[in-house]
Motif scaffolding. Structure first.
Motif, PDB file in Angstrom:
ATOM      1  N   ILE A  84      31.225  56.295 -20.268  1.00 37.20           N
ATOM      2  CA  ILE A  84      30.424  55.361 -21.051  1.00 37.20           C
ATOM      3  C   ILE A  84      30.650  55.567 -22.553  1.00 37.20           C
ATOM      4  O   ILE A  84      30.663  54.622 -23.345  1.00 37.20           O
ATOM      5  N   TYR A  85      30.841  56.832 -22.942  1.00 37.16           N
ATOM      6  CA  TYR A  85      30.961  57.135 -24.371  1.00 37.16           C
ATOM      7  C   TYR A  85      32.170  56.480 -25.008  1.00 37.16           C
ATOM      8  O   TYR A  85      32.237  56.338 -26.234  1.00 37.16           O
ATOM      9  N   ARG A  86      33.163  56.066 -24.216  1.00 41.23           N
ATOM     10  CA  ARG A  86      34.361  55.413 -24.759  1.00 41.23           C
ATOM     11  C   ARG A  86      34.114  53.944 -25.116  1.00 41.23           C
ATOM     12  O   ARG A  86      34.856  53.362 -25.910  1.00 41.23           O
ATOM     13  N   VAL A  87      33.104  53.338 -24.511  1.00 38.06           N
ATOM     14  CA  VAL A  87      32.926  51.897 -24.644  1.00 38.06           C
ATOM     15  C   VAL A  87      31.555  51.497 -25.194  1.00 38.06           C
ATOM     16  O   VAL A  87      31.299  50.314 -25.414  1.00 38.06           O
ATOM     17  N   GLY A  88      30.673  52.451 -25.393  1.00 39.10           N
ATOM     18  CA  GLY A  88      29.335  52.102 -25.867  1.00 39.10           C
ATOM     19  C   GLY A  88      28.653  53.260 -26.550  1.00 39.10           C
ATOM     20  O   GLY A  88      29.217  54.350 -26.681  1.00 39.10           O
ATOM     21  N   LYS A  89      27.446  53.022 -27.001  1.00 37.73           N
ATOM     22  CA  LYS A  89      26.667  54.072 -27.648  1.00 37.73           C
ATOM     23  C   LYS A  89      25.181  53.823 -27.417  1.00 37.73           C
ATOM     24  O   LYS A  89      24.752  52.704 -27.129  1.00 37.73           O
ATOM     25  N   VAL A  90      24.409  54.886 -27.573  1.00 33.12           N
ATOM     26  CA  VAL A  90      22.964  54.802 -27.390  1.00 33.12           C
ATOM     27  C   VAL A  90      22.360  54.004 -28.548  1.00 33.12           C
ATOM     28  O   VAL A  90      22.635  54.274 -29.723  1.00 33.12           O
ATOM     29  N   ILE A  91      21.538  53.001 -28.206  1.00 37.02           N
ATOM     30  CA  ILE A  91      20.930  52.166 -29.237  1.00 37.02           C
ATOM     31  C   ILE A  91      19.407  52.289 -29.264  1.00 37.02           C
ATOM     32  O   ILE A  91      18.772  51.841 -30.219  1.00 37.02           O
ATOM     33  N   ALA A  92      18.825  52.882 -28.226  1.00 36.47           N
ATOM     34  CA  ALA A  92      17.357  52.996 -28.207  1.00 36.47           C
ATOM     35  C   ALA A  92      16.926  54.128 -27.283  1.00 36.47           C
ATOM     36  O   ALA A  92      17.518  54.339 -26.228  1.00 36.47           O
ATOM     37  N   THR A  93      15.904  54.860 -27.708  1.00 39.10           N
ATOM     38  CA  THR A  93      15.252  55.889 -26.897  1.00 39.10           C
ATOM     39  C   THR A  93      13.751  55.753 -27.107  1.00 39.10           C
ATOM     40  O   THR A  93      13.283  55.657 -28.246  1.00 39.10           O
TER      41      THR A  93
END
Length: 204
Positions: A84-93
């Protein structure tokens, strides 16, 4: 148990039998009720999850950017979890309180509604990976997230079915998820594993 009850050997209980039985609390758990979803944009953005013996849960949303979806699908199905880290990132927690720590309701399995509309980004063409975990106030370390605690969401009003034959001919059917009717005039593109477009068409 009242006296006079017969056993399967026809023996009669001579006196009342009384014992105290203590039931242990259920093991804390939290999970989404269903797997990966395609959510129609006109429908509710709420996803049900079940929790027991957790006062709080933490939700994290990772955006798989729309221009990276083909790359994501090289390694994954729609509900996949690889790289997942190759194509996206954390946007909310976000942490969500489910109830008071003394509430008896928390000790029984209960279904809650997670409103992901408040957490996802503005890109309606992206895939959003939502994970949920119970928060232990005594041990707040991050742990591996099992499959039932993660879900991938793609927002679309269209469902697609594709069928190929031995001659490499592909038939694509597009339907409207809100009305279940066939969708005419939809542009369809087919890509190979190297992200190259190998065919285009329009539904009739």
């Amino acid at each position: 148990v009242r006296q006079g009850i017969k056993s399967r050997n026809d023996k009669v209980l001579q006196e009342d039998y009384l014992r105290t039985v203590n039931f242990a609390d259920l093991t804390p758990s939290v999970e989404f009720i269903k797997g990966g979803s395609i959510l129609p944009t006109a429908s509710s953005m709420k996803i049900p999850f079940r929790s027991v013996n957790y006062q709080e849960v933490e939700v994290q949303v990772t955006q798989i950017f729309s221009n990276n979806i083909l790359q994501f699908l090289q390694e994954n199905s729609l509900d996949g979890n690889m790289e997942i880290y190759r194509v996206g990132k954390v946007i909310a927690t976000k942490r969500i309180v489910l109830g008071d720590s003394l509430s008896r309701e928390l000790k029984n399995p209960k279904i809650y509604q997670l409103d992901v509309g408040q957490l996802i980004g503005n890109d309606k063409n992206a895939i959003y990976r939502v994970t949920i975990r119970g928060v232990d106030v005594d041990d707040d370390e991050y742990m591996w997230i099992p499959p039932q605690q993660r879900i991938n969401i793609l927002m679309s009003n269209l469902g697609i079915t594709a069928k190929s034959d031995y001659q490499n001919s592909v038939a694509v059917y597009v339907s409207n998820l809100l009305t279940t009717s066939p969708e005419s005039g939809a542009d369809v593109e087919i890509y190979d594993f190297t992200n190259q477009c190998v065919g285009r068409g329009k539904t009739d």
